[in-house]
Design an enzyme around this catalytic site. Structure first.
Site, PDB file in Angstrom:
ATOM      1  N   GLU A  59       0.820  -1.206   0.000  1.00 15.02           N
ATOM      2  CA  GLU A  59       0.000   0.000   0.000  1.00 15.02           C
ATOM      3  C   GLU A  59       0.861   1.265   0.000  1.00 15.02           C
ATOM      4  O   GLU A  59       0.497   2.272  -0.611  1.00 15.02           O
ATOM      5  CB  GLU A  59      -0.936  -0.009   1.219  1.00 15.02           C
ATOM      6  CG  GLU A  59      -2.034  -1.050   1.176  1.00 15.02           C
ATOM      7  CD  GLU A  59      -1.550  -2.454   1.539  1.00 15.02           C
ATOM      8  OE1 GLU A  59      -2.320  -3.413   1.375  1.00 15.02           O
ATOM      9  OE2 GLU A  59      -0.386  -2.594   1.994  1.00 15.02           O
ATOM     10  N   MET A 308      14.002  -5.522   1.830  1.00 14.23           N
ATOM     11  CA  MET A 308      12.710  -4.952   1.465  1.00 14.23           C
ATOM     12  C   MET A 308      12.900  -3.745   0.558  1.00 14.23           C
ATOM     13  O   MET A 308      13.906  -3.040   0.624  1.00 14.23           O
ATOM     14  CB  MET A 308      11.937  -4.523   2.723  1.00 14.23           C
ATOM     15  CG  MET A 308      11.677  -5.644   3.714  1.00 14.23           C
ATOM     16  SD  MET A 308      10.676  -6.983   3.039  1.00 14.23           S
ATOM     17  CE  MET A 308       9.114  -6.138   2.791  1.00 14.23           C
ATOM     18  N   GLY A 309      11.906  -3.503  -0.310  1.00 12.85           N
ATOM     19  CA  GLY A 309      11.884  -2.292  -1.118  1.00 12.85           C
ATOM     20  C   GLY A 309      12.828  -2.296  -2.301  1.00 12.85           C
ATOM     21  O   GLY A 309      13.109  -1.239  -2.863  1.00 12.85           O
ATOM     22  N   GLU A 310      13.325  -3.480  -2.708  1.00 10.97           N
ATOM     23  CA  GLU A 310      14.305  -3.525  -3.790  1.00 10.97           C
ATOM     24  C   GLU A 310      13.823  -4.337  -4.992  1.00 10.97           C
ATOM     25  O   GLU A 310      14.607  -4.611  -5.901  1.00 10.97           O
ATOM     26  CB  GLU A 310      15.614  -4.132  -3.290  1.00 10.97           C
ATOM     27  CG  GLU A 310      16.329  -3.298  -2.252  1.00 10.97           C
ATOM     28  CD  GLU A 310      17.743  -3.787  -2.016  1.00 10.97           C
ATOM     29  OE1 GLU A 310      18.676  -3.040  -2.351  1.00 10.97           O
ATOM     30  OE2 GLU A 310      17.900  -4.918  -1.520  1.00 10.97           O
ATOM     31  N   GLU A 337       4.563  -3.981 -11.242  1.00 10.17           N
ATOM     32  CA  GLU A 337       5.990  -3.645 -11.225  1.00 10.17           C
ATOM     33  C   GLU A 337       6.750  -4.351 -12.350  1.00 10.17           C
ATOM     34  O   GLU A 337       7.480  -3.694 -13.099  1.00 10.17           O
ATOM     35  CB  GLU A 337       6.581  -3.947  -9.850  1.00 10.17           C
ATOM     36  CG  GLU A 337       6.096  -2.981  -8.781  1.00 10.17           C
ATOM     37  CD  GLU A 337       6.709  -3.251  -7.429  1.00 10.17           C
ATOM     38  OE1 GLU A 337       7.138  -4.400  -7.186  1.00 10.17           O
ATOM     39  OE2 GLU A 337       6.760  -2.326  -6.596  1.00 10.17           O
TER      40      GLU A 337
END
Length: 421
Positions: A59, A308-310, A337
Protein backbone atom coordinates in the site's frame (compact mmCIF):
# COMPACT_ATOMS: atom_id res chain seq x y z
CA UNK A 1 -23.46 -3.21 16.89
CA UNK A 2 -20.98 -0.48 17.71
CA UNK A 3 -21.13 -1.36 21.42
CA UNK A 4 -20.54 -5.03 20.60
CA UNK A 5 -17.68 -4.06 18.28
CA UNK A 6 -16.00 -1.92 20.96
CA UNK A 7 -16.35 -4.66 23.57
CA UNK A 8 -14.80 -7.14 21.14
CA UNK A 9 -11.94 -4.73 20.38
CA UNK A 10 -11.14 -4.31 24.09
CA UNK A 11 -11.34 -8.06 24.65
CA UNK A 12 -9.10 -8.92 21.71
CA UNK A 13 -6.49 -6.18 22.23
CA UNK A 14 -4.48 -8.26 24.78
CA UNK A 15 -4.39 -11.13 22.27
CA UNK A 16 -3.20 -8.76 19.56
CA UNK A 17 -0.48 -7.49 21.89
CA UNK A 18 0.63 -11.06 22.58
CA UNK A 19 0.77 -11.71 18.85
CA UNK A 20 2.93 -8.62 18.37
CA UNK A 21 5.24 -9.85 21.13
CA UNK A 22 5.52 -13.24 19.41
CA UNK A 23 6.27 -11.61 16.06
CA UNK A 24 8.76 -9.36 17.81
CA UNK A 25 10.75 -12.42 18.85
CA UNK A 26 11.28 -13.12 15.13
CA UNK A 27 11.27 -9.54 13.85
CA UNK A 28 12.54 -7.09 16.43
CA UNK A 29 10.86 -3.92 15.20
CA UNK A 30 7.51 -5.18 16.50
CA UNK A 31 8.87 -4.59 20.04
CA UNK A 32 9.40 -0.85 19.63
CA UNK A 33 7.12 2.17 19.33
CA UNK A 34 4.29 0.47 21.22
CA UNK A 35 2.85 3.78 22.44
CA UNK A 36 2.07 4.77 18.85
CA UNK A 37 -0.42 1.90 18.62
CA UNK A 38 -2.44 3.70 21.28
CA UNK A 39 -2.24 7.14 19.67
CA UNK A 40 0.69 8.48 21.69
CA UNK A 41 3.86 9.73 20.04
CA UNK A 42 6.37 12.60 20.37
CA UNK A 43 6.08 14.32 16.99
CA UNK A 44 6.50 17.99 16.09
CA UNK A 45 3.55 20.19 15.23
CA UNK A 46 1.24 18.27 12.90
CA UNK A 47 -1.90 20.35 13.22
CA UNK A 48 -3.43 20.88 9.79
CA UNK A 49 -1.47 17.98 8.28
CA UNK A 50 -2.46 15.93 5.26
CA UNK A 51 -2.69 12.35 6.49
CA UNK A 52 -2.31 9.25 4.31
CA UNK A 53 -2.72 5.76 5.76
CA UNK A 54 -1.13 2.78 3.97
CA UNK A 55 -1.18 -0.45 5.95
CA UNK A 56 2.02 -2.12 4.71
CA UNK A 57 4.67 -2.22 1.96
CA UNK A 58 2.33 -2.81 -0.98
CA UNK A 59 0.00 0.00 0.00
CA UNK A 60 2.91 2.36 0.68
CA UNK A 61 4.26 1.66 -2.81
CA UNK A 62 0.79 2.32 -4.25
CA UNK A 63 0.50 5.56 -2.30
CA UNK A 64 3.92 6.88 -3.36
CA UNK A 65 2.78 8.91 -6.41
CA UNK A 66 -0.20 10.30 -4.49
CA UNK A 67 1.91 11.37 -1.50
CA UNK A 68 4.36 13.10 -3.84
CA UNK A 69 1.49 14.85 -5.63
CA UNK A 70 0.07 16.04 -2.29
CA UNK A 71 3.45 17.40 -1.19
CA UNK A 72 3.85 19.23 -4.48
CA UNK A 73 0.33 20.70 -4.47
CA UNK A 74 0.31 21.62 -0.76
CA UNK A 75 3.98 22.28 0.10
CA UNK A 76 3.24 24.15 3.34
CA UNK A 77 1.06 21.44 4.89
CA UNK A 78 2.82 18.86 7.12
CA UNK A 79 2.59 15.35 5.61
CA UNK A 80 1.81 12.36 7.84
CA UNK A 81 1.94 8.76 6.61
CA UNK A 82 0.72 6.00 8.94
CA UNK A 83 1.29 2.28 8.58
CA UNK A 84 0.51 -0.87 10.58
CA UNK A 85 3.65 -2.95 10.00
CA UNK A 86 7.35 -2.23 10.65
CA UNK A 87 8.13 -3.13 7.03
CA UNK A 88 5.58 -0.56 5.87
CA UNK A 89 7.11 2.04 8.17
CA UNK A 90 10.59 1.23 6.87
CA UNK A 91 9.37 1.58 3.29
CA UNK A 92 8.01 5.06 4.10
CA UNK A 93 11.44 6.00 5.41
CA UNK A 94 13.13 4.63 2.27
CA UNK A 95 10.82 6.51 -0.09
CA UNK A 96 10.43 9.85 1.68
CA UNK A 97 13.11 10.15 4.37
CA UNK A 98 12.41 13.08 6.68
CA UNK A 99 10.10 14.81 4.20
CA UNK A 100 7.12 13.12 5.88
CA UNK A 101 6.25 12.19 9.44
CA UNK A 102 5.49 8.53 10.05
CA UNK A 103 3.82 6.70 12.94
CA UNK A 104 1.79 3.53 13.37
CA UNK A 105 -1.97 3.79 13.03
CA UNK A 106 -3.55 3.32 16.46
CA UNK A 107 -5.74 0.35 17.26
CA UNK A 108 -9.41 1.10 16.57
CA UNK A 109 -10.14 1.76 20.26
CA UNK A 110 -12.09 4.93 21.08
CA UNK A 111 -9.47 6.38 23.46
CA UNK A 112 -6.57 5.56 21.09
CA UNK A 113 -8.33 7.15 18.12
CA UNK A 114 -9.14 10.27 20.18
CA UNK A 115 -5.51 10.58 21.24
CA UNK A 116 -4.26 10.14 17.68
CA UNK A 117 -6.58 12.78 16.22
CA UNK A 118 -5.85 15.18 19.09
CA UNK A 119 -2.13 14.92 18.33
CA UNK A 120 -2.47 15.30 14.57
CA UNK A 121 -5.65 17.31 13.78
CA UNK A 122 -5.47 16.55 10.05
CA UNK A 123 -7.09 18.70 7.37
CA UNK A 124 -7.67 15.59 5.29
CA UNK A 125 -7.55 11.83 5.85
CA UNK A 126 -6.73 9.51 2.91
CA UNK A 127 -7.10 5.77 3.51
CA UNK A 128 -5.39 3.64 0.84
CA UNK A 129 -7.13 0.50 -0.49
CA UNK A 130 -9.13 -1.59 2.03
CA UNK A 131 -9.11 -0.32 5.60
CA UNK A 132 -12.51 0.21 7.23
CA UNK A 133 -12.11 1.06 10.92
CA UNK A 134 -15.50 2.13 12.38
CA UNK A 135 -14.27 4.12 15.40
CA UNK A 136 -11.71 5.96 13.30
CA UNK A 137 -14.28 6.80 10.63
CA UNK A 138 -16.89 7.97 13.15
CA UNK A 139 -14.27 10.13 14.90
CA UNK A 140 -13.24 11.76 11.61
CA UNK A 141 -16.84 12.75 10.95
CA UNK A 142 -17.25 14.04 14.51
CA UNK A 143 -14.14 16.23 14.14
CA UNK A 144 -15.14 17.45 10.67
CA UNK A 145 -12.19 15.78 8.93
CA UNK A 146 -12.91 14.97 5.26
CA UNK A 147 -12.18 11.28 4.65
CA UNK A 148 -11.23 9.85 1.27
CA UNK A 149 -10.68 6.16 0.49
CA UNK A 150 -8.19 6.21 -2.39
CA UNK A 151 -7.24 3.30 -4.63
CA UNK A 152 -10.22 1.57 -3.04
CA UNK A 153 -10.46 -2.13 -3.71
CA UNK A 154 -12.67 -4.77 -2.15
CA UNK A 155 -12.13 -8.45 -2.87
CA UNK A 156 -14.94 -10.97 -2.73
CA UNK A 157 -13.41 -12.34 0.49
CA UNK A 158 -13.28 -8.89 2.12
CA UNK A 159 -16.85 -8.22 1.04
CA UNK A 160 -18.01 -11.40 2.78
CA UNK A 161 -16.05 -10.50 5.91
CA UNK A 162 -17.38 -6.95 6.18
CA UNK A 163 -20.93 -8.13 5.40
CA UNK A 164 -21.00 -10.03 8.68
CA UNK A 165 -21.27 -6.66 10.46
CA UNK A 166 -23.09 -4.86 7.69
CA UNK A 167 -24.98 -2.28 9.78
CA UNK A 168 -21.79 -1.10 11.48
CA UNK A 169 -19.82 -0.97 8.22
CA UNK A 170 -22.67 0.84 6.47
CA UNK A 171 -22.65 3.47 9.21
CA UNK A 172 -18.87 3.82 8.94
CA UNK A 173 -19.03 4.26 5.16
CA UNK A 174 -21.54 7.07 5.58
CA UNK A 175 -18.73 8.95 7.35
CA UNK A 176 -16.61 8.79 4.20
CA UNK A 177 -16.58 11.91 2.02
CA UNK A 178 -15.69 10.02 -1.15
CA UNK A 179 -14.45 6.63 -2.39
CA UNK A 180 -12.05 6.57 -5.35
CA UNK A 181 -12.49 2.97 -6.52
CA UNK A 182 -9.91 1.09 -8.56
CA UNK A 183 -12.51 -0.50 -10.84
CA UNK A 184 -16.22 -0.81 -11.56
CA UNK A 185 -16.21 -4.16 -9.75
CA UNK A 186 -14.75 -2.57 -6.61
CA UNK A 187 -17.28 0.27 -6.79
CA UNK A 188 -20.14 -2.24 -7.07
CA UNK A 189 -18.89 -4.12 -4.01
CA UNK A 190 -18.74 -0.90 -1.99
CA UNK A 191 -22.34 -0.27 -3.08
CA UNK A 192 -23.26 -3.68 -1.67
CA UNK A 193 -21.67 -2.67 1.65
CA UNK A 194 -23.85 0.44 1.83
CA UNK A 195 -21.95 3.22 0.06
CA UNK A 196 -24.11 5.69 -1.87
CA UNK A 197 -23.59 6.11 -5.64
CA UNK A 198 -22.82 9.80 -5.04
CA UNK A 199 -19.85 8.76 -2.86
CA UNK A 200 -18.20 6.69 -5.59
CA UNK A 201 -15.91 7.50 -8.50
CA UNK A 202 -13.90 4.95 -10.50
CA UNK A 203 -10.39 6.46 -10.70
CA UNK A 204 -8.26 3.45 -11.63
CA UNK A 205 -5.23 2.09 -9.82
CA UNK A 206 -2.62 4.42 -8.33
CA UNK A 207 0.03 1.77 -8.89
CA UNK A 208 -0.11 2.45 -12.62
CA UNK A 209 1.24 5.92 -11.82
CA UNK A 210 4.20 4.68 -9.83
CA UNK A 211 7.53 6.04 -11.06
CA UNK A 212 10.08 3.65 -12.52
CA UNK A 213 13.34 5.09 -11.16
CA UNK A 214 16.30 5.23 -13.49
CA UNK A 215 18.56 3.81 -10.79
CA UNK A 216 16.51 0.58 -10.81
CA UNK A 217 17.34 0.07 -14.48
CA UNK A 218 21.01 0.90 -13.91
CA UNK A 219 21.18 -1.43 -10.90
CA UNK A 220 19.49 -4.22 -12.87
CA UNK A 221 22.03 -3.92 -15.66
CA UNK A 222 24.94 -3.93 -13.20
CA UNK A 223 23.64 -7.07 -11.53
CA UNK A 224 23.37 -8.90 -14.83
CA UNK A 225 26.98 -8.07 -15.53
CA UNK A 226 27.96 -9.45 -12.11
CA UNK A 227 26.37 -12.86 -12.63
CA UNK A 228 26.83 -13.15 -16.40
CA UNK A 229 24.79 -11.30 -19.01
CA UNK A 230 23.97 -14.41 -21.02
CA UNK A 231 22.46 -16.40 -18.16
CA UNK A 232 18.70 -17.13 -18.17
CA UNK A 233 17.20 -15.52 -15.04
CA UNK A 234 13.74 -15.67 -13.51
CA UNK A 235 12.32 -14.21 -10.32
CA UNK A 236 9.68 -15.51 -7.91
CA UNK A 237 8.49 -12.36 -6.13
CA UNK A 238 6.42 -11.97 -2.95
CA UNK A 239 6.23 -15.71 -2.28
CA UNK A 240 4.38 -17.25 0.66
CA UNK A 241 4.70 -20.34 2.79
CA UNK A 242 3.31 -23.26 0.82
CA UNK A 243 4.57 -22.09 -2.57
CA UNK A 244 8.33 -21.60 -2.13
CA UNK A 245 8.98 -25.33 -2.34
CA UNK A 246 6.99 -25.43 -5.58
CA UNK A 247 9.14 -22.59 -6.90
CA UNK A 248 12.36 -24.41 -5.95
CA UNK A 249 11.15 -27.65 -7.56
CA UNK A 250 10.31 -25.65 -10.68
CA UNK A 251 13.85 -24.29 -10.71
CA UNK A 252 15.23 -27.82 -10.51
CA UNK A 253 13.15 -28.63 -13.61
CA UNK A 254 14.50 -25.54 -15.38
CA UNK A 255 18.10 -26.37 -14.52
CA UNK A 256 17.82 -29.84 -16.04
CA UNK A 257 17.52 -28.13 -19.45
CA UNK A 258 19.29 -24.86 -18.67
CA UNK A 259 22.06 -25.71 -16.17
CA UNK A 260 23.24 -22.10 -15.83
CA UNK A 261 19.76 -20.73 -15.02
CA UNK A 262 19.46 -18.42 -11.99
CA UNK A 263 16.45 -18.08 -9.69
CA UNK A 264 15.88 -14.92 -7.65
CA UNK A 265 13.40 -15.59 -4.84
CA UNK A 266 11.89 -12.81 -2.70
CA UNK A 267 9.74 -13.99 0.25
CA UNK A 268 6.86 -11.66 1.02
CA UNK A 269 7.47 -11.44 4.78
CA UNK A 270 10.86 -10.65 6.38
CA UNK A 271 10.36 -13.06 9.26
CA UNK A 272 10.52 -15.91 6.73
CA UNK A 273 13.80 -14.94 5.08
CA UNK A 274 15.87 -17.42 7.11
CA UNK A 275 13.39 -20.27 6.66
CA UNK A 276 13.42 -19.83 2.88
CA UNK A 277 17.23 -19.67 2.80
CA UNK A 278 17.33 -22.90 4.81
CA UNK A 279 14.94 -24.59 2.36
CA UNK A 280 17.08 -23.52 -0.58
CA UNK A 281 20.23 -24.89 1.02
CA UNK A 282 18.53 -28.17 1.92
CA UNK A 283 17.94 -28.86 -1.80
CA UNK A 284 21.63 -28.49 -2.60
CA UNK A 285 21.56 -25.24 -4.59
CA UNK A 286 24.55 -22.92 -4.69
CA UNK A 287 22.98 -20.15 -2.61
CA UNK A 288 23.55 -16.43 -2.23
CA UNK A 289 21.61 -13.83 -0.24
CA UNK A 290 21.20 -10.11 -0.59
CA UNK A 291 22.32 -9.46 2.99
CA UNK A 292 25.49 -11.58 2.82
CA UNK A 293 26.56 -11.41 -0.83
CA UNK A 294 25.01 -8.27 -2.29
CA UNK A 295 24.43 -9.74 -5.76
CA UNK A 296 24.57 -13.27 -7.18
CA UNK A 297 27.89 -14.50 -8.48
CA UNK A 298 28.62 -16.56 -11.60
CA UNK A 299 28.18 -19.79 -9.64
CA UNK A 300 25.00 -18.82 -7.77
CA UNK A 301 22.01 -20.99 -8.71
CA UNK A 302 19.44 -19.53 -6.31
CA UNK A 303 19.60 -16.08 -4.74
CA UNK A 304 17.40 -15.15 -1.76
CA UNK A 305 16.39 -11.47 -1.71
CA UNK A 306 16.29 -10.99 2.07
CA UNK A 307 15.68 -7.24 1.92
CA UNK A 308 12.71 -4.95 1.46
CA UNK A 309 11.88 -2.29 -1.12
CA UNK A 310 14.31 -3.53 -3.79
CA UNK A 311 12.12 -5.61 -6.07
CA UNK A 312 12.15 -3.12 -8.94
CA UNK A 313 15.88 -3.47 -9.53
CA UNK A 314 15.61 -7.26 -9.46
CA UNK A 315 12.64 -7.18 -11.85
CA UNK A 316 14.81 -5.03 -14.12
CA UNK A 317 17.50 -7.72 -14.05
CA UNK A 318 15.34 -10.78 -14.80
CA UNK A 319 13.96 -12.35 -17.99
CA UNK A 320 10.71 -13.75 -16.56
CA UNK A 321 8.74 -12.72 -13.46
CA UNK A 322 6.48 -14.99 -11.42
CA UNK A 323 4.34 -13.05 -8.91
CA UNK A 324 3.64 -15.02 -5.75
CA UNK A 325 0.70 -15.37 -3.44
CA UNK A 326 -1.03 -16.92 -6.43
CA UNK A 327 -0.14 -20.62 -6.21
CA UNK A 328 -1.80 -20.66 -2.79
CA UNK A 329 -5.16 -19.00 -1.98
CA UNK A 330 -3.63 -15.72 -0.78
CA UNK A 331 -5.03 -13.87 -3.79
CA UNK A 332 -1.87 -12.72 -5.56
CA UNK A 333 0.19 -9.54 -5.42
CA UNK A 334 1.09 -6.58 -7.58
CA UNK A 335 1.74 -7.55 -11.21
CA UNK A 336 2.35 -3.95 -12.26
CA UNK A 337 5.99 -3.65 -11.22
CA UNK A 338 7.28 -6.28 -13.67
CA UNK A 339 4.81 -5.00 -16.30
CA UNK A 340 6.24 -1.48 -15.92
CA UNK A 341 9.66 -2.91 -16.72
CA UNK A 342 8.41 -4.79 -19.81
CA UNK A 343 8.79 -8.24 -18.28
CA UNK A 344 6.54 -11.22 -19.13
CA UNK A 345 4.49 -12.07 -16.03
CA UNK A 346 3.43 -15.47 -14.71
CA UNK A 347 0.73 -15.89 -12.06
CA UNK A 348 -0.90 -18.87 -10.42
CA UNK A 349 -4.62 -19.67 -10.26
CA UNK A 350 -5.39 -17.42 -7.24
CA UNK A 351 -5.36 -13.75 -8.22
CA UNK A 352 -8.59 -12.44 -6.70
CA UNK A 353 -6.81 -9.57 -4.87
CA UNK A 354 -5.82 -8.01 -8.21
CA UNK A 355 -8.57 -9.49 -10.34
CA UNK A 356 -9.09 -6.86 -13.03
CA UNK A 357 -5.44 -5.83 -13.42
CA UNK A 358 -4.32 -9.43 -13.77
CA UNK A 359 -7.08 -10.18 -16.24
CA UNK A 360 -6.14 -7.15 -18.34
CA UNK A 361 -2.56 -8.43 -18.46
CA UNK A 362 -3.73 -11.90 -19.49
CA UNK A 363 -6.17 -10.57 -22.10
CA UNK A 364 -3.44 -8.47 -23.74
CA UNK A 365 -0.94 -11.39 -23.70
CA UNK A 366 1.39 -9.60 -21.31
CA UNK A 367 0.92 -12.33 -18.75
CA UNK A 368 0.25 -16.04 -18.53
CA UNK A 369 -1.57 -18.09 -15.93
CA UNK A 370 0.02 -21.21 -14.43
CA UNK A 371 -2.79 -23.69 -13.82
CA UNK A 372 -1.02 -25.55 -10.98
CA UNK A 373 2.29 -25.60 -9.13
CA UNK A 374 3.61 -28.62 -11.05
CA UNK A 375 3.28 -26.65 -14.33
CA UNK A 376 5.40 -23.69 -13.17
CA UNK A 377 8.79 -25.09 -14.20
CA UNK A 378 7.50 -26.05 -17.65
CA UNK A 379 6.13 -22.58 -18.34
CA UNK A 380 9.20 -20.77 -17.00
CA UNK A 381 11.43 -22.97 -19.14
CA UNK A 382 9.31 -22.34 -22.22
CA UNK A 383 9.67 -18.57 -21.82
CA UNK A 384 13.36 -18.64 -20.97
CA UNK A 385 14.02 -20.56 -24.20
CA UNK A 386 11.96 -18.24 -26.43
CA UNK A 387 13.47 -14.76 -26.66
CA UNK A 388 10.97 -13.42 -29.21
CA UNK A 389 7.97 -14.51 -27.15
CA UNK A 390 9.43 -12.92 -24.03
CA UNK A 391 9.93 -9.67 -25.91
CA UNK A 392 6.38 -9.70 -27.26
CA UNK A 393 4.88 -10.42 -23.83
CA UNK A 394 7.03 -7.76 -22.18
CA UNK A 395 5.96 -5.15 -24.73
CA UNK A 396 2.29 -6.09 -24.21
CA UNK A 397 2.70 -5.91 -20.42
CA UNK A 398 4.21 -2.43 -20.66
CA UNK A 399 1.37 -1.33 -22.96
CA UNK A 400 -1.21 -2.40 -20.36
CA UNK A 401 0.70 -0.47 -17.70
CA UNK A 402 0.95 2.70 -19.82
CA UNK A 403 -2.68 2.62 -20.96
CA UNK A 404 -4.03 2.71 -17.40
CA UNK A 405 -2.03 5.64 -16.07
CA UNK A 406 -3.68 8.84 -14.81
CA UNK A 407 -5.29 7.74 -11.53
CA UNK A 408 -3.31 10.24 -9.43
CA UNK A 409 -4.69 13.20 -11.37
CA UNK A 410 -8.27 11.98 -10.85
CA UNK A 411 -7.73 11.45 -7.13
CA UNK A 412 -6.08 14.85 -6.75
CA UNK A 413 -9.19 16.52 -8.22
CA UNK A 414 -11.22 14.86 -5.46
CA UNK A 415 -8.67 15.98 -2.86
CA UNK A 416 -8.80 19.59 -4.08
CA UNK A 417 -12.58 19.57 -3.99
CA UNK A 418 -12.72 18.14 -0.47
CA UNK A 419 -10.22 20.66 0.85
CA UNK A 420 -12.07 23.56 -0.78
CA UNK A 421 -15.36 22.39 0.69
Amino acid sequence: MRLIYNCAMYLFTPLVMLRLMARGMRYGDYHVRWRERFGRFPLPRLHGCLWVHAVSVGEVNAAEPLVKALMEAYPHAPMLVTTVTPTGSERVRQLFGDRVHSVYLPYDLPFAVRSFLRNTRPRLAVIVETEIWPNLYFACRRHGIPLLIANARLSERSLRGYSRMSSLVKGALRCVSHIAAQSRTDAARYRLLGAEPSQLTVCGNLKFDMPVPDDALVAGKAMREAWGTGRPVWIAASTHEGEEMSVLEAHLDVMRRLPDALLLIAPRHPERFKAVESSVRSLGFQVGTRSADGVPGHGTQCFVIDSMGELLRFFAACDVAFVGGSLVPIGGHNVLEPAALSKPVLVGPYTFNFEEITQALLDESGGQRVASADKLGEQVLSLLRDHDRRQAMGTAARHVFDSERGSVGKVMKLVDRLLQE
